[in-house]
Design a protein around this motif. Structure first.
Motif, PDB file in Angstrom:
ATOM      1  N   UNK A  70       0.835  -1.214   0.000  1.00 46.77           N
ATOM      2  CA  UNK A  70       0.000   0.000   0.000  1.00 46.77           C
ATOM      3  C   UNK A  70       0.860   1.251   0.000  1.00 46.77           C
ATOM      4  N   UNK A  71       1.872   1.280   0.873  1.00 43.33           N
ATOM      5  CA  UNK A  71       2.749   2.452   0.943  1.00 43.33           C
ATOM      6  C   UNK A  71       3.522   2.645  -0.366  1.00 43.33           C
ATOM      7  N   UNK A  75       3.321   5.712  -2.989  1.00 43.73           N
ATOM      8  CA  UNK A  75       4.539   6.406  -3.389  1.00 43.73           C
ATOM      9  C   UNK A  75       4.680   6.439  -4.909  1.00 43.73           C
ATOM     10  N   UNK A  76       4.230   5.357  -5.568  1.00 44.77           N
ATOM     11  CA  UNK A  76       4.338   5.312  -7.035  1.00 44.77           C
ATOM     12  C   UNK A  76       3.462   6.373  -7.687  1.00 44.77           C
ATOM     13  N   UNK A  84       8.174  -3.165  -4.799  1.00 49.56           N
ATOM     14  CA  UNK A  84       6.907  -3.334  -4.090  1.00 49.56           C
ATOM     15  C   UNK A  84       5.761  -2.625  -4.811  1.00 49.56           C
ATOM     16  N   UNK A  85       6.019  -1.439  -5.344  1.00 46.92           N
ATOM     17  CA  UNK A  85       4.958  -0.729  -6.071  1.00 46.92           C
ATOM     18  C   UNK A  85       4.609  -1.468  -7.353  1.00 46.92           C
TER      19      UNK A  85
END
Length: 274
Positions: A70-71, A75-76, A84-85
């Motif tokens: 989610x974070x 950020x993306x 992660x994104x």
């Protein structure tokens, strides 16, 4: 509620929790008690409750992954991209086929897909396919190697799981194994994919519940939610712990036996053609 109704509530919640993440089809196991045993449907509120329970279980178990995804996704949106994104976007992409298929085919599947014969057929066919994929797996890739093409293919496989008896986790794991992913990566990506799907299904059922205006019995719903959540949490943990040791064979054997029993019920038991 009578003791038998309490028993039905607990058993159905337990079935939901244990089968949601195993490759044996939760929808089939929730349909079968009414088809074979004549149990009454627990209602929309109960469906919402057990969906909340299983959703909570997978989000608790993968809480660090969910937080990081989610974070990273947020950020993306600001232009800060990471592995992660990328995974978060691929999970979203792989969810689209199931959403589209559910929107277009939900009524048809609800009408034609809930018979014992359909469940028997999908249980057998996709059980054999799971066994073949596991036996022929190459394990060339880990979850970090998942790309757009593979995510779309796994997402298309997930859409097929709208047909009862297919198993959402079963067919997504099958697809991932066929694409060369190792067992752990196939299972973990399948579990991450389950989060938006279960969330969406729960929201749809919640909307139906609000529109129906049906009064809910909150105590059995709360018990069902708790039982489904705890059993699902235990199921995820044990499945991932034992996966490399036992593989898919026990689930394939179970599916084949279940499918044969269902065919026997359909063809040999009076009234078993529902």
């Amino acid at each position: 509620m009578s003791p038998s109704e309490w028993l039905h509530t607990i058993l159905l919640a337990l079935v939901q929790g244990l089968t949601e993440f195993l490759p044996i089809s939760s929808s089939a196991h929730l349909i079968l008690p009414s088809q074979l045993l004549g149990w009454q449907d627990q209602g929309l509120a109960f469906d919402v409750g057990v969906h909340v329970g299983t959703l909570a279980a997978v989000m608790i178990y993968f809480r660090r992954d969910v937080r990081d995804l989610i974070l990273a996704w947020l950020a993306s949106l600001a232009g800060r991209h990471s592995s992660e994104s990328r995974l978060a976007w691929l999970v979203a992409l792989a969810t689209i086929p199931a959403v589209v298929a559910g929107f277009l085919l939900n009524d048809a599947i609800s009408h034609y897909g809930r018979s014992i014969l359909v469940i028997a057929g999908t249980t057998l066919i996709f059980g054999v396919l799971l066994g073949w994929a596991d036996a022929r797996r190459t394990e060339r890739h880990a979850m970090s190697n998942i790309g757009v093409k593979d995510a779309v293919l796994i997402g298309l496989a997930q859409a097929v799981a709208l047909i009862p008896g297919t198993s959402r986790s079963g067919i997504t794991i099958t697809a991932a194994l066929m694409l060369g992913y190792d067992r752990q990566s196939a299972a973990r990506f399948s579990f991450l994919l389950s989060i938006p799907v279960i969330l969406g299904a729960g929201m749809l059922k919640g909307q139906e519940l609000l529109q129906s205006g049906t009064a809910a019995q909150w105590l059995p719903i709360a018990i069902g939610t708790l039982v489904a959540g705890l059993s699902a949490l235990a199921c995820i943990h044990l499945f991932l712990k034992w996966l490399d040791r036992i593989g898919m064979r026990p689930f394939v054997i179970y599916r084949l036996l279940l499918g044969l029993v269902l065919l026997a019920v359909y063809f040999l038991v009076p009234g078993g053609t529902a």
